[in-house]
Design a protein around this motif. Structure first.
Motif, PDB file in Angstrom:
ATOM      1  N   HIS B  65       0.815  -1.219   0.000  1.00  0.00           N
ATOM      2  CA  HIS B  65       0.000   0.000   0.000  1.00  0.00           C
ATOM      3  C   HIS B  65       0.843   1.262   0.000  1.00  0.00           C
ATOM      4  N   HIS B 121     -10.599  -6.265  -0.407  1.00  0.00           N
ATOM      5  CA  HIS B 121     -10.657  -6.861  -1.755  1.00  0.00           C
ATOM      6  C   HIS B 121     -10.068  -8.262  -1.820  1.00  0.00           C
ATOM      7  N   CYS B 297      -5.515  -3.587  -8.032  1.00  0.00           N
ATOM      8  CA  CYS B 297      -5.934  -4.987  -7.996  1.00  0.00           C
ATOM      9  C   CYS B 297      -7.180  -5.229  -8.841  1.00  0.00           C
ATOM     10  N   CYS B 357       0.134  -0.716  -4.933  1.00  0.00           N
ATOM     11  CA  CYS B 357      -1.186  -0.072  -4.914  1.00  0.00           C
ATOM     12  C   CYS B 357      -1.116   1.327  -5.504  1.00  0.00           C
ATOM     13  N   CYS B 360      -3.871   4.486  -5.465  1.00  0.00           N
ATOM     14  CA  CYS B 360      -5.248   4.061  -5.163  1.00  0.00           C
ATOM     15  C   CYS B 360      -5.758   4.498  -3.799  1.00  0.00           C
ATOM     16  N   ASN B 379     -11.246   0.417  -7.740  1.00  0.00           N
ATOM     17  CA  ASN B 379     -12.549  -0.153  -7.408  1.00  0.00           C
ATOM     18  C   ASN B 379     -13.414   0.727  -6.522  1.00  0.00           C
TER      19      ASN B 379
HETATM   20  S1  SF4 Z   1      -7.995  -1.460  -3.695  1.00  0.00           S
HETATM   21 FE1  SF4 Z   1      -6.198  -0.217  -4.124  1.00  0.00          FE
HETATM   22  S2  SF4 Z   1      -5.208   0.001  -2.118  1.00  0.00           S
HETATM   23 FE2  SF4 Z   1      -6.624  -1.729  -1.962  1.00  0.00          FE
HETATM   24  S3  SF4 Z   1      -5.395  -3.555  -2.468  1.00  0.00           S
HETATM   25 FE3  SF4 Z   1      -6.369  -2.854  -4.357  1.00  0.00          FE
HETATM   26  S4  SF4 Z   1      -4.826  -1.539  -5.295  1.00  0.00           S
HETATM   27 FE4  SF4 Z   1      -4.264  -1.766  -3.168  1.00  0.00          FE
END
Ligand code: SF4
Lengths: 167, 418
Positions: B65, B121, B297, B357, B360, B379
């Motif tokens: 993250h 997630h 992701c 990440c 995000c 997302n």
């Molecule tokens: S939603 Fe964003 S912050 Fe969360 S695991 Fe997926 S890429 Fe990483």
């Protein structure tokens, strides 16, 4: 247990990004500091002006979003007595019980900012002292009553050294 | 008794048939932490005097993250995860490896597994027919130490997907459509099971996009059957031995069945500040865009990068629109480099970052300014998500994101995809 306190009213879909904003990611290992920012993006006055025992009263799907357990922890740490909402997001709900934060499901549409509430956990009722109305909240699932009764999942585990969820 | 996929996987673990609503204590196969939720989990293990990993090979600690670390508090948090891994033998996925959910499906989750992750997630691995779900730090900590967790067996919502996508329409548009229709709490406490002729035809990348966003409808997990396409994916990861076919039984009982016709879908966005606030790209078109973010992701896989590169090939980003591309994992990054995609992005004016990440979660690498608008392939678009409560996030497919970067406004990708 009976708790009295003032209402802080929030809308629908209050997310964990509202409760524990991502920009304070570096404070996740410093919960007392993070708690100073609780719900800041939904109401900037909340953290500085709420009194211990005040209630968070929100619309549907409270706590949606990330799994960050920091969210219910800092609500608790800030001193809120309970969160009342017609519905909660799943992970937040489970985390709340795990950390010993009461989360009560009921229709909150008639409760307003600043109302005084009296929550009677045994009776399952919420009395709105300001409007005179009495509401009841949905009973928690028995397994959650057990975990909450033990003081959260860590205390539960310390007590039994295992899961003991028979109800 | 005919079972849904969720019921079948849980039943296998507890050694008897299960019904929705029942509480079970079950063994788990994989437990995951990341750098935002992991340090708290480790504190809880200390508190419980249970600093150990029941199954080190199935315990994975991700530093994704805030990777690489933007500040000392996080560097110290990272070191606590590294120390736990070396002390217990748990697997460490350090800053170079990528986003936890992409790494979990590449290297750890298998059909029929129960996976718990301290990240919402975690449902992504449901696309491999694993019962994969997000939990809080303490629940996952206990899972790591004991190899077990408790679960309520969920009811299942069946999503039957028919037809095929028109050009310019993708799995991301389909899942946005579903969430827009049923709402951000439309599947709370339930499992989503994606099936139908289209499910059988989708690539694993598309399946991961669907399963990843199950939680955005409130669901506990999002499942697809494990089939030949699953086998090929696992074989490509060097894990063919982890494959077994797994599907729901005919005649299983569902709480609800929803049918979606892919032919009828248009490119969509989720407008600020909720994922169910969906609109057609046509309805949102023309909104000025300050930043485009392609990765995560949800849509940071090689297939996503290929689509974005196809749109961006030989073009440049709009002068006033920043473009950030973040491959989801190291292997995606390497593959994108081999195929020349990273070069295409750089030539188009993108900042191409290392895997992770990235922007995000609003920690670093693309935090938005006041009043700014971002089109992102991630997302969720909650207020404050990308580090600024005064900013506005639109969620879209990689194609829509790339097209919007070129024009500098929210743009229908079909202008660039023949
Ligand atoms: S939603 Fe964003 S912050 Fe969360 S695991 Fe997926 S890429 Fe990483």
């Amino acid at each position: 247990m009976i708790l009295r306190g003032k209402v802080w009213k929030f809308g629908d879909n209050i997310s964990t990004d509202h409760i524990a904003p991502g920009r304070y990611f570096h404070l996740r290992t410093n919960l007392p500091e993070l708690a100073k920012h609780v719900l800041e993006d939904a109401n900037p006055d909340f953290a500085s002006q709420m009194q211990p025992g005040d209630f968070i009263v929100a619309g549907r799907n409270f706590g949606l979003g990330s799994s960050r357990e920091h969210a219910p922890r800092i609500i608790s740490l800030a001193g809120a007595g309970a969160v009342l909402a017609p519905s909660f997001a799943r992970i937040f709900f489970r985390n709340s019980i795990n950390v010993g934060l009461p989360v009560l499901e009921l229709d909150t549409s008639g409760i307003n900012q600043g109302d005084q509430l009296e929550v009677d956990f045994e009776a399952g009722s919420v009395k709105n002292i300001t409007t005179g109305e009495t509401l009841s909240f949905r009973p928690l699932p028995p397994v959650m009553v057990k975990i909450l009764g033990d003081g959260g999942i860590v205390a539960h585990f310390k007590k039994y050294r295992d899961f003991n969820l028979e109800t | 008794m005919a079972s849904t996929l969720a019921e079948k996987i849980i039943a296998e673990h507890v050694g008897r048939g299960v019904r929705p609503g029942e509480i079970v204590i079950t063994g788990i196969d994989v437990a995951a932490l990341q750098d935002g939720t992991g340090p708290l989990a480790l504190m809880q293990l200390e508190e419980l005097d249970l600093v150990r990993a029941h199954n080190p090979a199935g315990t994975v600690l991700f530093i994704d993250h805030a990777a690489p670390s933007p500040r000392k508090e996080l560097s110290n948090a990272h070191n606590s995860l590294r120390a736990f891994a070396s002390r217990t033998g748990a697997v460490l996925s350090d800053i170079n490896e990528g986003v936890c959910h992409q790494r979990l499906v590449e290297g750890f989750a298998s059909p029929g597994d129960i996976l718990i992750g301290a990240d919402s997630h975690s449902c992504t691995a449901g696309a491999l027919a694993a019962f994969a779900t997000g939990m809080g730090s303490t629940d996952v900590a206990i899972g790591i130490a004991t190899g077990r967790t408790w679960l309520k067996v969920p009811e299942t919502v069946r999503v039957i997907m028919n037809g095929t996508f028109k050009p310019g329409v993708f799995a991301k548009d389909l899942i946005l459509k579903l969430i827009g229709d049923i709402g951000a709490d439309g599947a709370t406490y339930m499992a989503l099971e994606f099936s139908g002729p289209l499910a059988a035809a989708l690539t694993m990348a598309e399946r991961f996009t669907l399963a990843n966003m199950a939680v955005e409808a409130g669901a506990k997990t999002g499942l697809l059957a494990a089939d030949e396409i699953t086998r090929k994916f696992l074989a490509a990861q060097g894990r063919e031995k982890d494959f077994r076919p797994l599907a729901a039984d005919g005649g299983a009982a569902y709480a609800r069945t929803i049918e979606i016709d892919a032919k009828a879908l248009e490119p969509l966005v989720a407008a600020p500040h909720t994922v169910d606030n969906t609109k057609t790209v046509a309805a949102a078109a023309g909104r000025k865009v300050d930043q485009v973010f392609i990765g995560t992701c949800t849509n940071g896989r090689i297939e996503d990068l290929r689509i974005a590169a196809q749109v961006l090939e030989g073009r440049r980003r709009h002068q006033q629109t920043r473009l950030i591309v973040t491959p989801a994992s190291r292997s995606v990054y390497i593959q994108a480099a081999r195929e020349g995609l990273l070069e295409t992005f750089a030539e188009a004016g993108a900042s191409v970052t290392g895997p992770g990440c990235g922007a995000c979660v609003g920690v670093h690498g693309g935090v938005l300014g006041d009043g700014e608008v971002c089109v992102s392939t991630q997302n969720r678009n909650f207020q404050g998500r990308m580090g600024n409560a005064e900013a506005f996030i639109y969620l879209a497919s990689p194609a829509t994101a790339a097209a919007s970067a070129i024009v500098g406004e929210i743009t229908d990708p079909r202008e660039f995809i023949k």
